[in-house]
Design a protein around this motif. Sequence first.
Motif, PDB file in Angstrom:
ATOM      1  N   UNK A 153       0.791  -1.222   0.000  1.00  0.00           N
ATOM      2  CA  UNK A 153       0.000   0.000   0.000  1.00  0.00           C
ATOM      3  C   UNK A 153       0.823   1.272   0.000  1.00  0.00           C
ATOM      4  N   UNK A 154       2.049   1.212  -0.515  1.00  0.00           N
ATOM      5  CA  UNK A 154       2.926   2.381  -0.543  1.00  0.00           C
ATOM      6  C   UNK A 154       2.880   3.064  -1.910  1.00  0.00           C
ATOM      7  N   UNK A 155       3.062   4.368  -1.909  1.00  0.00           N
ATOM      8  CA  UNK A 155       3.231   5.088  -3.169  1.00  0.00           C
ATOM      9  C   UNK A 155       4.502   4.606  -3.856  1.00  0.00           C
ATOM     10  N   UNK A 156       4.469   4.560  -5.173  1.00  0.00           N
ATOM     11  CA  UNK A 156       5.645   4.136  -5.934  1.00  0.00           C
ATOM     12  C   UNK A 156       5.723   4.913  -7.240  1.00  0.00           C
ATOM     13  N   UNK A 157       6.954   5.223  -7.650  1.00  0.00           N
ATOM     14  CA  UNK A 157       7.214   5.871  -8.933  1.00  0.00           C
ATOM     15  C   UNK A 157       8.163   4.960  -9.692  1.00  0.00           C
ATOM     16  N   UNK A 316      -1.482   3.998  -0.877  1.00  0.00           N
ATOM     17  CA  UNK A 316      -0.660   4.575  -1.934  1.00  0.00           C
ATOM     18  C   UNK A 316      -1.001   4.024  -3.300  1.00  0.00           C
ATOM     19  N   UNK A 317      -0.466   4.669  -4.330  1.00  0.00           N
ATOM     20  CA  UNK A 317      -0.702   4.238  -5.701  1.00  0.00           C
ATOM     21  C   UNK A 317       0.617   4.209  -6.458  1.00  0.00           C
ATOM     22  N   UNK A 318       0.643   3.461  -7.554  1.00  0.00           N
ATOM     23  CA  UNK A 318       1.840   3.343  -8.378  1.00  0.00           C
ATOM     24  C   UNK A 318       1.724   4.261  -9.587  1.00  0.00           C
ATOM     25  N   UNK A 319       2.762   5.059  -9.791  1.00  0.00           N
ATOM     26  CA  UNK A 319       2.814   5.992 -10.915  1.00  0.00           C
ATOM     27  C   UNK A 319       3.857   5.455 -11.899  1.00  0.00           C
ATOM     28  N   UNK A 320       3.408   5.077 -13.091  1.00  0.00           N
ATOM     29  CA  UNK A 320       4.281   4.442 -14.077  1.00  0.00           C
ATOM     30  C   UNK A 320       4.604   5.421 -15.194  1.00  0.00           C
ATOM     31  N   UNK A 321       5.892   5.647 -15.419  1.00  0.00           N
ATOM     32  CA  UNK A 321       6.347   6.596 -16.434  1.00  0.00           C
ATOM     33  C   UNK A 321       6.877   5.850 -17.652  1.00  0.00           C
ATOM     34  N   UNK A 322       6.863   6.513 -18.800  1.00  0.00           N
ATOM     35  CA  UNK A 322       7.280   5.870 -20.040  1.00  0.00           C
ATOM     36  C   UNK A 322       8.716   6.246 -20.414  1.00  0.00           C
ATOM     37  N   UNK A 323       9.358   5.344 -21.113  1.00  0.00           N
ATOM     38  CA  UNK A 323      10.737   5.522 -21.573  1.00  0.00           C
ATOM     39  C   UNK A 323      10.748   6.135 -22.966  1.00  0.00           C
ATOM     40  N   UNK A 324      11.963   6.408 -23.471  1.00  0.00           N
ATOM     41  CA  UNK A 324      12.128   7.030 -24.785  1.00  0.00           C
ATOM     42  C   UNK A 324      13.318   6.398 -25.498  1.00  0.00           C
ATOM     43  N   UNK A 325      13.107   5.908 -26.710  1.00  0.00           N
ATOM     44  CA  UNK A 325      14.174   5.310 -27.497  1.00  0.00           C
ATOM     45  C   UNK A 325      15.074   6.400 -28.065  1.00  0.00           C
ATOM     46  N   UNK A 326      16.385   6.278 -27.814  1.00  0.00           N
ATOM     47  CA  UNK A 326      17.373   7.242 -28.318  1.00  0.00           C
ATOM     48  C   UNK A 326      18.265   6.505 -29.311  1.00  0.00           C
ATOM     49  N   UNK A 327      18.052   6.754 -30.595  1.00  0.00           N
ATOM     50  CA  UNK A 327      18.766   6.033 -31.644  1.00  0.00           C
ATOM     51  C   UNK A 327      20.068   6.749 -31.971  1.00  0.00           C
ATOM     52  N   UNK A 328      21.177   5.983 -31.845  1.00  0.00           N
ATOM     53  CA  UNK A 328      22.483   6.539 -32.200  1.00  0.00           C
ATOM     54  C   UNK A 328      23.144   5.622 -33.235  1.00  0.00           C
ATOM     55  N   UNK A 329      24.291   5.023 -32.910  1.00  0.00           N
ATOM     56  CA  UNK A 329      25.074   4.355 -33.954  1.00  0.00           C
ATOM     57  C   UNK A 329      25.368   2.871 -33.699  1.00  0.00           C
ATOM     58  N   UNK A 330      24.894   2.310 -32.606  1.00  0.00           N
ATOM     59  CA  UNK A 330      25.373   0.976 -32.213  1.00  0.00           C
ATOM     60  C   UNK A 330      24.518  -0.188 -32.728  1.00  0.00           C
ATOM     61  N   UNK A 331      23.525   0.106 -33.560  1.00  0.00           N
ATOM     62  CA  UNK A 331      22.684  -0.956 -34.102  1.00  0.00           C
ATOM     63  C   UNK A 331      22.689  -0.892 -35.630  1.00  0.00           C
ATOM     64  N   UNK A 332      22.938  -2.038 -36.248  1.00  0.00           N
ATOM     65  CA  UNK A 332      22.924  -2.144 -37.703  1.00  0.00           C
ATOM     66  C   UNK A 332      22.337  -3.495 -38.084  1.00  0.00           C
TER      67      UNK A 332
END
Length: 351
Positions: A153-157, A316-332
Amino acid sequence: MATIRDVARLAGVSVATVSNSVNDPGRVSEQLRARVLKAIESLNYAPRAAARSLRKQSSGLLGLIVADITNPFFTELVQAVEGIASQQGFSVLLCNSDEDPAREEKHLQVLRSQWVDGIILATTGDVSLSRSSLLSQIRVPVVLVDRAFDGLGLDAVVLDNRLAAHQATEHLIRRGHRRIGLLSGPTSVTTGADRLAGYREALLASQIRFDPGLVLEAGFREQQAYDATVALMRLPQPPTAVFAANNLMAIGMMRALSDLDLRCPDDVSVISIDDFAWANVFRPKLTTVAQPVREMGEMAVKLLTDRINGHRSGTGSTHMLESRLVIRESCAAPVQGTQPEPMPVESAPSR
């Protein structure tokens, strides 16, 4: 109300030892201090400084326990928490559990004895009976960050870790990879379990069979990731891409590939969760899935101070945040002829 003499009597030590245990712990052995802290906890004794704080209704202190201070993610989180807490008139007491549940419990006990106004906790793993009991006895608000516990029952981020791992794996699949290695965190930790689930879901969504031989648990640690990467790349049919489930493991992975004289992304593509300042320094620059670390820290402080100030109550409640893809040079795209034959897929796990 218990006195210092009551504590000394219960712990079997002198009054001076009790005083030193609270005010100057460096002068007391760990064994004696543990006895004193246990007696303080049993008697609900409040040292004078804490008693003054109680009369003021606030100590002006927040406790922050992180799982691994060497991890750049937690370094950034600490900076965010300290900055927003300072703006609200609080100082932060920082503790590092070093991914050790027993050490985490000790930190919780110490923060409890210091009468902090609230605690932000990035926990080390599944809740144990002793930790659950300890958290229930803490009479100040507790907010979880990065890693959550069910049923308390705890808040979470937290991050949407399944989505983050799905994004990373899907990006490799779109580049043409079908044999993708995973350096996983421990599944006893929600971040480790959920990132493994997201990896599996992305594979199955693209009709790629999950191969447990391509998943090695590396404990969210650099050296373990180094060893796991070497093991993956020495398989009879090594992966054409490797996904590291956090930044420390990404560092170990890149170090291993360099020592094996494997070129990235020519020989093997790589991606990781956690963006960090060094990602742009690597050659090639690392493609990552970035977490909103500052937002996580600021939201955790806000939830905590809202409870401290009486603006938030109840379960408490759980707060879920979203990620972001950062494309650089390490994938081919993988080298032609390195992909396995298609295999039947299993049913996707429920999300």
